[in-house]
Design a protein around this motif. Structure first.
Motif, PDB file in Angstrom:
ATOM      1  N   GLN A 177       1.276   2.383  -3.372  1.00  0.00           N
ATOM      2  CA  GLN A 177       0.081   2.896  -4.064  1.00  0.00           C
ATOM      3  C   GLN A 177      -0.351   4.237  -3.498  1.00  0.00           C
ATOM      4  O   GLN A 177      -0.828   5.098  -4.210  1.00  0.00           O
ATOM      5  CB  GLN A 177      -1.095   1.908  -3.905  1.00  0.00           C
ATOM      6  N   SER A 178      -0.184   4.443  -2.192  1.00  0.00           N
ATOM      7  CA  SER A 178      -0.866   5.634  -1.656  1.00  0.00           C
ATOM      8  C   SER A 178       0.056   6.843  -1.616  1.00  0.00           C
ATOM      9  O   SER A 178      -0.414   7.939  -1.358  1.00  0.00           O
ATOM     10  CB  SER A 178      -1.404   5.339  -0.262  1.00  0.00           C
ATOM     11  N   ILE A 179       1.371   6.673  -1.879  1.00  0.00           N
ATOM     12  CA  ILE A 179       2.204   7.885  -1.888  1.00  0.00           C
ATOM     13  C   ILE A 179       2.461   8.263  -3.339  1.00  0.00           C
ATOM     14  O   ILE A 179       2.986   7.463  -4.106  1.00  0.00           O
ATOM     15  CB  ILE A 179       3.529   7.650  -1.133  1.00  0.00           C
ATOM     16  N   VAL A 180       2.068   9.466  -3.699  1.00  0.00           N
ATOM     17  CA  VAL A 180       2.074   9.847  -5.115  1.00  0.00           C
ATOM     18  C   VAL A 180       3.504   9.987  -5.617  1.00  0.00           C
ATOM     19  O   VAL A 180       3.889   9.388  -6.611  1.00  0.00           O
ATOM     20  CB  VAL A 180       1.302  11.184  -5.271  1.00  0.00           C
ATOM     21  N   LEU A 218       9.682   9.553  -2.939  1.00  0.00           N
ATOM     22  CA  LEU A 218       9.309   9.523  -1.518  1.00  0.00           C
ATOM     23  C   LEU A 218       8.810   8.124  -1.174  1.00  0.00           C
ATOM     24  O   LEU A 218       9.196   7.534  -0.169  1.00  0.00           O
ATOM     25  CB  LEU A 218       8.196  10.552  -1.303  1.00  0.00           C
ATOM     26  N   ILE A 246      10.024   5.654   1.856  1.00  0.00           N
ATOM     27  CA  ILE A 246       9.099   5.239   2.927  1.00  0.00           C
ATOM     28  C   ILE A 246       8.961   3.715   2.935  1.00  0.00           C
ATOM     29  O   ILE A 246       9.036   3.061   3.976  1.00  0.00           O
ATOM     30  CB  ILE A 246       7.715   5.881   2.706  1.00  0.00           C
ATOM     31  N   MET A 292       0.826  -1.220   0.000  1.00  0.00           N
ATOM     32  CA  MET A 292       0.000   0.000   0.000  1.00  0.00           C
ATOM     33  C   MET A 292       0.853   1.260   0.000  1.00  0.00           C
ATOM     34  O   MET A 292       0.432   2.300  -0.500  1.00  0.00           O
ATOM     35  CB  MET A 292      -0.916   0.001   1.228  1.00  0.00           C
ATOM     36  N   THR A 293       2.071   1.147   0.554  1.00  0.00           N
ATOM     37  CA  THR A 293       2.918   2.353   0.547  1.00  0.00           C
ATOM     38  C   THR A 293       3.128   2.819  -0.876  1.00  0.00           C
ATOM     39  O   THR A 293       3.021   4.005  -1.158  1.00  0.00           O
ATOM     40  CB  THR A 293       4.290   2.006   1.158  1.00  0.00           C
TER      41      THR A 293
END
Lengths: 233, 52, 206, 209
Positions: A142-145, A149, A153, A139-140
């Motif tokens: 997918q959810s950080i644009v 970065l 993360i 999910m990291t």
């Protein structure tokens, strides 16, 4: 820069892909033959023990893939080479699927032996937690644009997860001794007789080959995506 | 012979459902990723053609 | 106490693209500088680079002859007020100012500041019930709270009408008299007096 | 000196928007009141239930106030201002940890003895629970804040943060519910503290520049 080197190797391996997939299939069929037909049922659990041949390798590879993921995250921190992130990103979904398979086959195996689909057995619970760690890592991305970065993360997250595996293992085992009725321990691999070892090893080998094939495909996809990204910039 | 292979004195349903689930997920996984690999390679080729 | 701010051939980036280059100027204390330029010409990036929010730039910024890139501790002398008022919407004016007072750990008493910005009457109102002009004035109170020498104001006059910008004018006046420097940006000509002007279009890279 | 100011600032911030200052304590009371209705009033091991629900409400209250730790300051630019006042980042992060712990766990610790009376929990048991909570809850707060710092930039923050944090809370919950393991909890908190400080500083540097 390092980036070019593995590209050549992976392009080389890409050509071996069909052969690799074929050998995986063959080894898998051999494994199936041994585990279904050519091995005796367990004297206590009867034939339901055959599920072990697909449950145990999945569990091993689930943990193995996460260690590989965490290792590449650590290497990314040390060597700052973007390839390590691609390794981690490619292995994550495969590891998640293996964990899922381990969970499902584990609970199917649990039905005949304990009478319930799910028992809070130490290893099954740790496997469930491992699944959460995989989902968190995936999910990291997918959810950080902003992708740079996201790389940093997810690397940090991979390492955090890895540090936590022993801690979770330790606390779940300790907790298990607290609430563990004696009968459940049967799920741990029953006394392995030599005739049961061969199917297990063949199946594990087949799983490893399958993991390698998928990893190669996923890595190639990630590298191409990087190239497309860079081309559009 | 065949019937008791499926029956497996009572455990057949569990054994086969577990094996079925594993095989199906392997096949879906392989197919999904292999096809997306081919799609990506095609995309890259078109991109490279476009750039020349 | 006189301060000197010397900028020579500064280049700012937005992502990979250079926005402006070869911008040089030097500003003595008790001076106000207007930064004129169309929207997107890099006024805000210029101010944010000086204030230390952006550390990716070429060229040097010297404050009293020490380079800000290395002397990070000097950055506390700079105070940047952007267009985005960083206010806590659900709290009242007084609470916001109290919280800022703690960040800057400043000893100044709040009433004096309220008079300067004429927000004494709004003390117990929630921020989200204020008009943009009032919000801007509350946000400007940070200037008086922090004892920073160089003020960097991004489009401060946008929501301030005639008499309210006079308030800002004499705040800047006695800040400069105390040896301070003020830079403020605007995309229209303003009645706020200034000592010299930097036209961003001269340095812009299109 | 500024370190205490930062803590006081966060506490004032939490206190003024009083919704989440009392959130933790009200959570615990709400859950505890529901127990007898759910499990019937003559339940034998009330103390285990009581102990378990305390830890669950600690976890819930931390998870729900997570975005007040770094996100709200990050969104309205205050975080940059704080960092630019040249206070060392480690102090800023540590101040955030402590203020978040005070806002979340102190109310619960105050409520425990009172709620204990409702469930015939003796003073001895309450003290034991309080020591456990004092030992374990800092670790949970550290992990929660570190993960919220790590995920400052992500869109779907809510669920995503919880998915990361739940596995990391399991050791705390397991040892929290046991009477004699406050030392283990303290150890876990310290490990969590070190790593969380390191991770939060890393991610603040990542986002601030």
């Amino acid at each position: 820069m390092y980036f070019k080197l593995p590209n050549k190797i992976i392009d080389e391996l890409r050509r071996w892909l069909p052969i690799l997939s074929l050998t995986t299939l063959i080894v898998f069929l051999v494994g199936l033959y041994f585990s279904i037909l050519n091995s005796p049922p367990d004297y206590l659990q009867g034939d339901s023990m055959r599920i072990m041949y697909i449950h145990v390798p999945a569990a091993w590879l689930a943990l193995g893939s996460y260690s590989f993921l965490a290792l590449s995250c650590v290497c990314w921190f040390i060597f700052r080479n973007p390839n390590f992130n691609l390794f981690a990103k490619s292995i994550a979904p495969i590891g998640a699927i293996f964990t899922l398979i381990a969970l499902v086959t584990g609970s199917i195996w649990g039905k005949p032996t304990w009478g319930t689909w799910w028992a809070w057995d130490a290893r099954l619970t740790s496997m469930l937690i491992l699944f959460f760690l995989y989902v968190a890592y995936i999910m990291t991305w997918q959810s950080i644009v902003n992708k740079e970065l996201a790389a940093k993360i997810s690397a940090a997250l991979g390492v955090i997860g890895f540090i936590n595996i022993p801690i979770i293992k330790f606390s779940v085992d300790w907790w298990n001794t607290l609430h563990q009725p004696a009968t459940i321990s049967k799920l741990s691999a029953p006394s392995i007789h030599i005739s049961m070892l061969t199917p297990l090893l063949i199946m594990t080998f087949a799983y490893i080959l399958f993991l390698a094939t998928l990893f190669l495909i996923r890595l190639k996809i990630e590298i191409i995506e990087q190239k497309i990204l860079r081309a559009n910039k | 012979m065949i019937s008791d292979l499926f029956y497996m004195n009572g455990y057949g349903v569990y054994v086969w459902s577990a094996y079925f689930f594993t095989l199906i997920s392997f096949i879906i996984l392989y197919y999904y990723y292999y096809s997306s690999l081919l799609k990506k390679e095609q995309e890259l080729k078109n991109l490279q053609l476009k750039n020349e | 106490m006189s301060n000197k701010l010397i900028i020579n051939d500064l280049e700012c980036f937005r992502g990979e693209k250079i926005i402006f280059k070869r911008l040089s100027c030097n500003i003595e204390s008790n001076q106000t500088v207007l930064i004129r330029g169309t929207n997107g010409s890099g006024k805000t990036s210029f101010l944010r680079t000086i204030a230390g929010y952006i550390n990716k730039y070429n060229g040097t910024i010297l404050f009293n002859d020490n380079d800000l890139h290395h002397e990070k501790s000097l950055l506390s002398n700079f105070q940047f007020i952007g267009q985005k008022n960083s206010l806590k919407e659900n709290l009242t004016v007084l609470q916001n100012i109290e919280i800022w007072k703690l960040i800057y750990s400043s000893k100044k008493n709040i009433n004096e500041i309220l008079e300067h910005l004429d927000i004494g009457s709004l003390l117990n109102k929630d921020i989200n019930s204020l008009s943009d002009g009032q919000k801007k004035r509350v946000s400007l109170s940070r200037l008086l709270l922090s004892n920073s020498m160089v003020w960097l104001l991004d489009e401060p006059l946008v929501f301030l009408d005639e008499d309210k910008s006079n308030l800002l004018a004499n705040i800047i006046l006695n800040h400069n008299n105390g040896g301070g420097i003020t830079l403020y940006s605007s995309n229209t000509d303003t009645n706020l007096q200034y000592d010299n002007i930097i036209k961003m279009d001269d340095y812009a890279v299109l | 000196m500024q370190f205490y100011n930062l803590i006081i600032r966060d506490l004032k911030l939490a206190f003024y928007s009083s919704t989440n200052f009392l959130l933790a304590a009200s959570f615990l009371i709400l859950i505890l009141i529901l127990i007898p209705f759910v499990f019937g009033s003559n339940v034998s091991n009330f103390s285990l239930l009581f102990r378990g629900f305390i830890w669950i409400s600690i976890a819930l209250s931390i998870l729900l106030t997570l975005d007040r730790v770094f996100n709200s300051d990050y969104e309205d630019g205050n975080l940059d201002t704080i960092i630019l006042t040249q206070i060392p980042i480690e102090l800023i992060v540590f101040a955030k940890f402590i203020s978040h712990w005070i806002a979340n766990c102190i109310p619960i610790i105050i409520v425990i003895p009172l709620a204990g009376i409702l469930f015939e929990i003796g003073i001895q048991d309450s003290l034991n629970i309080i020591t456990n909570v004092l030992a374990g809850s800092p670790g949970m707060v550290f992990i929660g804040s570190a993960i919220s710092a790590l995920t400052l930039g992500s869109k779907r923050a809510g669920i995503y943060k919880t998915i990361i944090i739940i596995p990391l809370y399991i050791p705390f919950i397991i040892f929290g519910a046991d009477q004699e393991s406050s030392l283990v909890l303290l150890g876990l908190s310290m490990i969590a503290g070190v790593f969380s400080l390191f991770i939060s500083v890393y991610s603040l540097r990542l986002y601030a520049e």
